[in-house]
Design a protein around this motif. Sequence first.
Motif, mmCIF file in Angstrom:
data_model
loop_
_atom_site.group_PDB
_atom_site.id
_atom_site.type_symbol
_atom_site.label_atom_id
_atom_site.label_comp_id
_atom_site.label_asym_id
_atom_site.label_seq_id
_atom_site.Cartn_x
_atom_site.Cartn_y
_atom_site.Cartn_z
ATOM 1 N N ASP A 123 0.813 -1.221 0.000
ATOM 2 C CA ASP A 123 0.000 0.000 0.000
ATOM 3 C C ASP A 123 0.847 1.272 0.000
ATOM 4 O O ASP A 123 0.525 2.235 -0.694
ATOM 5 C CB ASP A 123 -0.963 0.010 1.190
ATOM 6 N N ASP A 124 1.925 1.293 0.782
ATOM 7 C CA ASP A 124 2.787 2.477 0.814
ATOM 8 C C ASP A 124 3.444 2.713 -0.542
ATOM 9 O O ASP A 124 3.544 3.856 -0.996
ATOM 10 C CB ASP A 124 3.866 2.357 1.895
ATOM 11 N N GLU A 125 3.882 1.657 -1.189
ATOM 12 C CA GLU A 125 4.500 1.796 -2.507
ATOM 13 C C GLU A 125 3.479 2.286 -3.544
ATOM 14 O O GLU A 125 3.814 3.096 -4.408
ATOM 15 C CB GLU A 125 5.113 0.469 -2.949
ATOM 16 N N CYS A 126 2.240 1.816 -3.438
ATOM 17 C CA CYS A 126 1.183 2.306 -4.335
ATOM 18 C C CYS A 126 0.964 3.799 -4.145
ATOM 19 O O CYS A 126 0.845 4.541 -5.123
ATOM 20 C CB CYS A 126 -0.132 1.563 -4.079
ATOM 21 N N ARG A 127 0.916 4.243 -2.904
ATOM 22 C CA ARG A 127 0.734 5.677 -2.629
ATOM 23 C C ARG A 127 1.921 6.477 -3.162
ATOM 24 O O ARG A 127 1.749 7.534 -3.766
ATOM 25 C CB ARG A 127 0.545 5.909 -1.132
ATOM 26 N N GLN A 128 3.126 5.979 -2.958
ATOM 27 C CA GLN A 128 4.323 6.666 -3.455
ATOM 28 C C GLN A 128 4.293 6.769 -4.971
ATOM 29 O O GLN A 128 4.597 7.823 -5.529
ATOM 30 C CB GLN A 128 5.593 5.925 -3.033
ATOM 31 N N GLU A 148 -9.123 17.769 -6.319
ATOM 32 C CA GLU A 148 -9.271 17.261 -4.960
ATOM 33 C C GLU A 148 -9.203 15.750 -5.039
ATOM 34 O O GLU A 148 -9.970 15.130 -5.756
ATOM 35 C CB GLU A 148 -10.611 17.689 -4.378
ATOM 36 N N THR A 149 -8.253 15.174 -4.328
ATOM 37 C CA THR A 149 -8.135 13.724 -4.308
ATOM 38 C C THR A 149 -8.144 13.269 -2.869
ATOM 39 O O THR A 149 -8.074 14.070 -1.942
ATOM 40 C CB THR A 149 -6.820 13.249 -4.976
ATOM 41 N N ASP A 150 -8.204 11.963 -2.697
ATOM 42 C CA ASP A 150 -8.160 11.413 -1.347
ATOM 43 C C ASP A 150 -6.729 11.078 -0.947
ATOM 44 O O ASP A 150 -6.492 10.306 -0.058
ATOM 45 C CB ASP A 150 -9.069 10.188 -1.215
ATOM 46 N N VAL A 151 -5.778 11.734 -1.628
ATOM 47 C CA VAL A 151 -4.367 11.484 -1.354
ATOM 48 C C VAL A 151 -3.729 12.778 -0.865
ATOM 49 O O VAL A 151 -3.879 13.817 -1.472
ATOM 50 C CB VAL A 151 -3.640 10.995 -2.629
ATOM 51 N N ASP A 152 -3.027 12.701 0.226
ATOM 52 C CA ASP A 152 -2.235 13.821 0.721
ATOM 53 C C ASP A 152 -0.854 13.660 0.101
ATOM 54 O O ASP A 152 -0.051 12.857 0.561
ATOM 55 C CB ASP A 152 -2.174 13.802 2.243
ATOM 56 N N VAL A 153 -0.596 14.423 -0.963
ATOM 57 C CA VAL A 153 0.645 14.265 -1.721
ATOM 58 C C VAL A 153 1.864 14.547 -0.845
ATOM 59 O O VAL A 153 2.868 13.851 -0.911
ATOM 60 C CB VAL A 153 0.639 15.173 -2.974
ATOM 61 N N GLU A 154 1.777 15.552 0.007
ATOM 62 C CA GLU A 154 2.909 15.888 0.869
ATOM 63 C C GLU A 154 3.246 14.736 1.815
ATOM 64 O O GLU A 154 4.398 14.381 1.989
ATOM 65 C CB GLU A 154 2.603 17.145 1.702
ATOM 66 N N ALA A 155 2.196 14.171 2.422
ATOM 67 C CA ALA A 155 2.437 13.125 3.413
ATOM 68 C C ALA A 155 2.541 11.742 2.768
ATOM 69 O O ALA A 155 2.973 10.798 3.414
ATOM 70 C CB ALA A 155 1.300 13.115 4.431
ATOM 71 N N GLY A 156 2.119 11.664 1.491
ATOM 72 C CA GLY A 156 2.162 10.364 0.827
ATOM 73 C C GLY A 156 1.129 9.406 1.399
ATOM 74 O O GLY A 156 1.344 8.200 1.423
#
Length: 165
Positions: A123-128, A148-156
């Motif tokens: 999951d972390d690699e998918c977010r990255q 607007e997405t459900d992803v916090d790009v800064e925090a990954g």
Amino acid sequence: MTVPDVMASTGYLLFKAGVLAQRGLDSVLTEMGLSYREFLVLAFTSAEELSQQDVARRLSTDPTLIVNTVDALEARGVLERTRDPRDRRRYVLVVTAEGRKLLAKTAKLAAAAEGEFLAPLDDDECRQLGCLLRTVLTPKLSWLAEAETDVDVEAGTGTNARANG
């Protein structure tokens, strides 16, 4: 085995990843009777009121291609052209109730296909990966900067297809 440098380049790997991911999505879309462009038009217009020109800009495609796509979706009863009450010269695209059902089912199947494709990643690699791709694509697709997405790009952090599965 000797591999030419170009075959190990990031550009080639991105290209191949896109082609292979597209194959999985194509089978889902064929099952649902949609083209990739029709799926994207439904997805974009379900999120907010957009004109055909707006959709063409979002997809970075020729507006005449969108006209044919909208015609097909309208004939199927999943999308309607509606006069914009704020500007009588403009038409906005509105997804019908039937279109929302079709989109929801297709999006769920598409997320499952994406999850299968990304199965080698945790999951972390998918977010990255998602964050990196948005970083690369935002200068080319300016609407991504405002999306607007459900992803916090800064925090990954955020959700992905496998997590929502």
